[in-house]
Write a protein that holds these residues in place. Sequence first.
Motif, PDB file in Angstrom:
ATOM      1  N   GLU A 257      -2.841   1.987  -4.411  1.00  0.00           N
ATOM      2  CA  GLU A 257      -2.236   2.510  -2.913  1.00  0.00           C
ATOM      3  C   GLU A 257      -2.847   1.252  -2.077  1.00  0.00           C
ATOM      4  OE1 GLU A 257      -3.994   6.352  -0.957  1.00  0.00           O
ATOM      5  OE2 GLU A 257      -4.410   7.255  -3.444  1.00  0.00           O
TER       6      GLU A 257
ATOM      7  N   SER B 101       0.533   7.542  -4.221  1.00  0.00           N
ATOM      8  CA  SER B 101      -0.390   8.454  -5.484  1.00  0.00           C
ATOM      9  C   SER B 101       0.221   9.796  -5.480  1.00  0.00           C
ATOM     10  CB  SER B 101      -2.019   8.154  -5.230  1.00  0.00           C
ATOM     11  OG  SER B 101      -2.354   8.887  -4.075  1.00  0.00           O
TER      12      SER B 101
ATOM     13  N   THR C  96      -3.923   6.393   6.780  1.00  0.00           N
ATOM     14  CA  THR C  96      -3.443   5.922   6.269  1.00  0.00           C
ATOM     15  C   THR C  96      -5.082   5.625   7.267  1.00  0.00           C
ATOM     16  OG1 THR C  96      -2.369   4.129   7.478  1.00  0.00           O
ATOM     17  CG2 THR C  96      -1.939   4.997   5.297  1.00  0.00           C
TER      18      THR C  96
ATOM     19  N   GLN D 177      -3.587   8.425   1.931  1.00  0.00           N
ATOM     20  CA  GLN D 177      -3.609   7.471   1.673  1.00  0.00           C
ATOM     21  C   GLN D 177      -4.775   5.768   2.323  1.00  0.00           C
ATOM     22  OE1 GLN D 177      -0.261   7.604  -1.664  1.00  0.00           O
ATOM     23  NE2 GLN D 177      -2.268   8.528  -1.711  1.00  0.00           N
TER      24      GLN D 177
ATOM     25  N   ARG E  71      -7.916   4.540  -7.218  1.00  0.00           N
ATOM     26  CA  ARG E  71      -7.106   4.082  -6.114  1.00  0.00           C
ATOM     27  C   ARG E  71      -6.516   2.898  -5.350  1.00  0.00           C
ATOM     28  NH1 ARG E  71      -8.437   8.982  -1.243  1.00  0.00           N
ATOM     29  NH2 ARG E  71      -6.358   8.648  -0.891  1.00  0.00           N
TER      30      ARG E  71
END
Length: 441
Positions: free
Chosen positions: A44, A50, A89, A110, A41
């Motif tokens: 990100e 994503s 986040t 994320q 990831r």
Amino acid sequence: MSGGLARLALYGYRIAGVALYPLASPYLTYRGLKRKEDPSRRLERLGYASMPRPRGPLVWAHAASVGETLAIMPMIRELRRRQIHVLLTTGTVTSASLVEARLGREVIHQYVPLDIKFPIKRFISYWKPDACITAESEIWPTTIAELARRGIPQIRVNARISDRSFDRWRSRHSLAEALFEKLALVVAQSDLDAERFRDLGAWPVIVSGNLKTDTDPPPCDEALLARYSAEIGTRKTWAAISTFEGEEQAAAKVHKVLRPKNDQLTIIVPRHPDRADAIEAMLKEEGLSVARRSRNDPVTESTDILLGDSIGEMGLYLRLTEIAFVGRSLTNEGGQNPLEPAMLGCAVLSGPNLQNFRDAYQNLARKGAARVVRDVEMLAKAVHYLLINDAARRKMMDAGHETMEEMRGALGKTIKALEPYINPLTVTARLQPRPKAAAAR
């Protein structure tokens, strides 16, 4: 620092970010090798989404790590109850795992983008948040500037500012004011925090209390709890939790001093489980027998230390004891959150360096639920006293429960403060046309 110099400093910060942007990808790759990033990831962190953005109002909530994430979970659930989408986040692998376990599909998770112009612009342009709610104390100049440029309200909840951070910002007051004045609202943990945010240029600022007092106790696997409780049997236990370097050595010394008197099991839960190999090696050099949770080692009669090197199982460790020393307070500065052990019925001990949680400790100490120890020798004496004195231990545990009940209410105050920002989003969300499949049902 004058206003002109403050603007120059912020401009220099942005330019430096742009200049260093080509190094961002190698930097994230390096952190991935150190297990500090999720390699799958990584994009990100560069602002690439994503997941798809859902239709309707969306609030961007940010929590740096585990503690902040836990604190704002009840607030997030209230936003979802109002049909507002939440983009959450976080900045650590541990907190991402926590979000998956506790919130699942309730939120869009994320990793937070780097505070550099290109990732931030890319991130905000894609997600188009209607508001940004950030937990506690992080200040990211590029993010703040970009949100302000687009007229997106920025709200700080459960806000606190440490002694060190306040002194640093106060010495650069014009710079602080240029950033803090862009916040639409600050909901502070305490009167002292509120006063500090106002001094640095934030307005309006209100006080809610600590959101962590309104969270649920950390959960645990009941089967695991039953298994470890059976293995421990009638042995006395105490725990050193959220420990930093040097505090595991202190716990080992306490264990060796008290073992002939109590034959106790010591539970050590490091703040960063990736240090577990080094901690185990140190404990073995001290001649101690170690059972590691990550290996699923059994606890036997000869086990000295249960090393809690797993993620998301603090609820298990705290339910295995009634005495908890909270780390980052003896050999490091700032302290760690004492509310979880108090919530789960532990007598709380701490070193003297607890500036980051001063208000929580003051409330606990006022009721007799927490005690501060100056050094390892005093910690050993306090642990021994509580191990052998059931009445004193029970009194501290009951005081912790009472204190937690008195401190509740921060969530309601926070939601009330947020209403001017979230009520219009709730109305918009409820006016959104429902998907045809849902309407047919």
